[in-house]
Design an enzyme around this catalytic site. Structure first.
Site, PDB file in Angstrom:
ATOM      1  CE  LYS A 238      45.980  74.520 -14.390  1.00 48.01           C
ATOM      2  NZ  LYS A 238      44.767  74.609 -13.552  1.00 48.01           N
ATOM      3  NE  ARG A 239      55.236  67.104 -13.912  1.00 49.20           N
ATOM      4  CZ  ARG A 239      54.484  66.463 -14.790  1.00 49.20           C
ATOM      5  NH1 ARG A 239      53.169  66.583 -14.734  1.00 49.20           N
ATOM      6  NH2 ARG A 239      55.028  65.702 -15.719  1.00 49.20           N
TER       7      ARG A 239
END
Length: 466
Positions: A238-239
């Site tokens: 997700k980063r």
């Protein structure tokens, strides 16, 4: 031989783009060889598996167009079969009962790690003859010597020393089956000919091969696909941005843009970048899947999406576009102008969401004027020009861009004006701002009645400011 492939996600979260690519490769391989593509939901982790996650996976598959031929099958419906197969291995002395408690196992792992040894099960119940009246797990009896090798269709020959493979648990003490055992039983019973999956499963493969052999089942062909990495060359997460397939739908991407992008992320066919689904099926092969990890590039995906928006017929875009209008509080369903409106915007739109935002002015009853634009262009001297333009537009029997342009040029000649002096005030009158699609195409898309109404509203706005 009929090729049979499968996608077998765990329903513990959304459909990740990495999983979607694995599903896509299995789908393309099966279709290329006129085989069968099976969907199996591996829901044996009861604590983490949810119906919501299962729905998210199925929704993602359907949105991408990855239609499966059989399933979805659920591992949770197969518990009795797994237990039968485990008992078969017990009777054949290819598995054994392990009475070690979780506390004992944890203590031994800690000691092994402190002594610099691999924290593997030490096999102390392997040859145990007694049967204490206490809970037990069932462990598979791995060979202690030799090696287990297989030819991976992507990675090549891979060999594991059997001494590095511990006696894995195949049934827990509560009689629930474990992942590696379930996978082998399922793939064997479902007749899988090819197992195409992420290369994070490579270490599971020798364990599974040994179970196949113990069960007397033929081995499938294995192909392990490299992982997808973020720009920093770490595993995609997700980063790095959105990793959920449905998040890309919500962002306004077209499904085939994502399919095309994922197909090219680790697979190639010459220098070709753009593929129809038919071309992907025709050209896909495991031989052209790269050995190294693909790096996820959101800009490249956006470029592909823009290409597909630009090249798709407006009629096909309408049903995909309307939900994004709905998010803006606009119900465009049934509006006969939709295709014309989309045609004025699709050359520049990167996403459907962006297109809907840019299209909003077409649908509102009354336009909101940008203050700076109104102060600069909606001036008293524009009123007579607007009045004259309305008269010309009202008299058009065919309201298309060519006719509108002809009428506008005639007005410019009459007023001895340049196009910019007419176009910008009209653009502000129609859209509220100074940026829009081509002025004549925009007026055609807006429609005769709405265009004239907007010009009248601008005239009224100017008079109110006098």
């Amino acid at each position: 031989m009929t090729v049979r492939t499968r996608f077998a996600p765990s329903p513990t979260g959304y459909l990740h783009v990495g999983g979607a690519r694995t599903a896509l490769f299995n789908f393309l391989f099966a279709r290329r060889h006129k085989g069968k593509f099976i969907l199996r939901i591996e829901d044996t982790d009861a604590a983490r598996s949810t119906d919501e996650a299962t729905k998210a996976i199925l929704d993602g598959m359907r949105w991408l167009g990855l239609d499966w031929d059989e399933g979805p099958f659920f591992q949770s419906a197969m518990y009795d079969e797994y237990r039968r197969r485990a008992n078969d291995l017990l009777e054949a002395r290819l598995a054994y009962r392990c009475f070690c408690t979780s506390e004992e196992l944890a203590q031994r792992r800690d000691v092994a790690m402190k002594e610099g040894r691999a924290p593997m099960y030490d096999g102390r119940c392997r040859e145990r003859k007694d049967s204490p009246d206490k809970p037990y797990a069932v462990r598979f009896k791995s060979p202690l010597t030799g090696s287990t090798a297989f030819k991976d269709e992507i990675k090549g020959e891979i060999t594991f020393d059997n001494s590095t493979l511990e006696d894995l648990v195949i049934l827990r003490s509560d009689a629930t089956p474990t992942y590696n055992f379930c996978v082998v039983v399922d793939d064997a019973l479902m007749g899988m000919t090819h197992v195409i999956r992420g290369d994070d499963h490579i270490n599971n493969t020798p364990k599974q091969i040994l179970i196949y052999k113990a069960l007397g089942k033929p081995l499938p062909i294995f192909a392990h696909v490299p992982m997808i990495l973020g720009a920093d060359k770490t595993r995609l997460s997700k980063r790095h941005g959105a990793t959920s397939v449905m998040a890309y739908k919500e962002m306004g991407l077209l499904p085939h843009a994502l399919v095309n992008y994922l197909a090219r992320l680790g697979w190639s066919s010459g220098d070709q970048e753009i593929f129809s689904i038919e071309e992907l099926i025709e050209k896909f092969s495991l031989e052209n899947v790269g050995k190294s990890s693909g790096v996820f590039n959101p800009e490249k995906l956006t470029w592909l999406n823009q290409h597909y928006i630009k090249s798709s017929p407006a009629k096909e875009l309408v049903p995909l576009f309307l939900p994004f209008l709905k998010e803006l509080g606009i119900d465009g369903a049934g509006d006969e102008r939709n295709e014309r409106i989309i045609n004025t915007l699709k050359e520049r739109a990167k996403t459907l969401k962006e297109m809907a935002f840019a299209a909003a002015f077409y649908y509102t009853d009354k336009v909101e004027y940008d203050k700076k634009a109104a102060d600069k262009f909606l001036l008293p001297e524009a009123v007579p020009v607007f009045e004259a333009l309305r008269l010309k537009l009202s008299g058009l029997k065919v309201f298309d861009a060519k006719s509108i342009e002809t009428a506008s040029i005639a007005l410019l000649d009459e007023k001895a004006m340049k196009l910019g002096a007419l176009a910008q005030p009209v653009r502000v009158a129609l859209t509220g701002g100074t940026v829009s699609p081509g002025i004549f195409e925009m007026m055609e898309a807006m429609g005769q009645a709405k265009t004239i109404e907007r010009i009248e509203q601008a005239e009224a706005f100017i008079r109110e400011r006098l």
